[in-house]
Design a protein around this motif. Structure first.
Motif, PDB file in Angstrom:
ATOM      1  N   LYS A   1       9.421  -8.915   1.286  1.00 23.23           N
ATOM      2  CA  LYS A   1       8.687  -9.216   0.038  1.00 23.23           C
ATOM      3  C   LYS A   1       8.084 -10.574   0.093  1.00 23.23           C
ATOM      4  O   LYS A   1       8.435 -11.465   0.687  1.00 23.23           O
TER       5      LYS A   1
ATOM      6  N   LEU B   1       8.533  -2.311  12.468  1.00 18.68           N
ATOM      7  CA  LEU B   1       7.469  -2.075  11.487  1.00 18.68           C
ATOM      8  C   LEU B   1       8.054  -1.850  10.100  1.00 18.68           C
ATOM      9  O   LEU B   1       7.568  -2.404   9.109  1.00 18.68           O
ATOM     10  N   VAL B   2       9.111  -1.057  10.017  1.00 20.61           N
ATOM     11  CA  VAL B   2       9.761  -0.808   8.731  1.00 20.61           C
ATOM     12  C   VAL B   2      10.321  -2.113   8.170  1.00 20.61           C
ATOM     13  O   VAL B   2      10.167  -2.408   6.981  1.00 20.61           O
TER      14      VAL B   2
ATOM     15  N   SER C   1       7.446  -4.218   6.884  1.00 20.21           N
ATOM     16  CA  SER C   1       6.820  -3.658   5.683  1.00 20.21           C
ATOM     17  C   SER C   1       7.710  -3.757   4.456  1.00 20.21           C
ATOM     18  O   SER C   1       7.220  -3.733   3.339  1.00 20.21           O
ATOM     19  N   ASN C   2       9.023  -3.904   4.674  1.00 16.81           N
ATOM     20  CA  ASN C   2       9.947  -4.010   3.530  1.00 16.81           C
ATOM     21  C   ASN C   2      10.170  -5.451   3.080  1.00 16.81           C
ATOM     22  O   ASN C   2      10.854  -5.676   2.081  1.00 16.81           O
TER      23      ASN C   2
ATOM     24  N   LEU D   1       4.977   3.943  -2.288  1.00 10.19           N
ATOM     25  CA  LEU D   1       3.707   3.773  -1.593  1.00 10.19           C
ATOM     26  C   LEU D   1       2.608   4.575  -2.251  1.00 10.19           C
ATOM     27  O   LEU D   1       2.844   5.641  -2.816  1.00 10.19           O
TER      28      LEU D   1
END
Length: 85
Positions: free
Chosen positions: A85, A78-79, A82-83, A2
């Motif tokens: 692709k 959320l994780v 966000s992971n 990040l």
């Protein structure tokens, strides 16, 4: 990896992993000074936004959301998002 704005690169005292671990432990129900600070801030925000009538009510509501696992579930989602692709 990040990328963070310059303001977030350095938090005095510890690195981002330290605080990420503290947050995860808090969301799993670990009681600590850190968890109290988070709950106080959430209680104040709930009160200021009119979601609760007083600070004490906000603290109780925030504590319940952590204790019943709802806050940890939001972080997990959320994780996951966000992971992707």
């Amino acid at each position: 990896k990040l990328s963070y704005p310059d303001d977030f690169k350095v938090i005095p005292g510890h690195d981002m992993n330290f605080y990420a671990n503290r947050l995860c432990n808090f969301l799993k129900g670990e009681a600590s000074n850190f968890s109290n600070i988070v709950l106080y801030n959430v209680a104040a925000l709930l009160m200021l936004t009119g979601k609760v009538g007083c600070f004490k009510e906000g603290f109780k509501q925030a504590s319940r959301v952590v204790a019943n696992g709802a806050a940890n579930e939001v972080l997990r989602k959320l994780v996951s998002i966000s992971n992707q692709k």
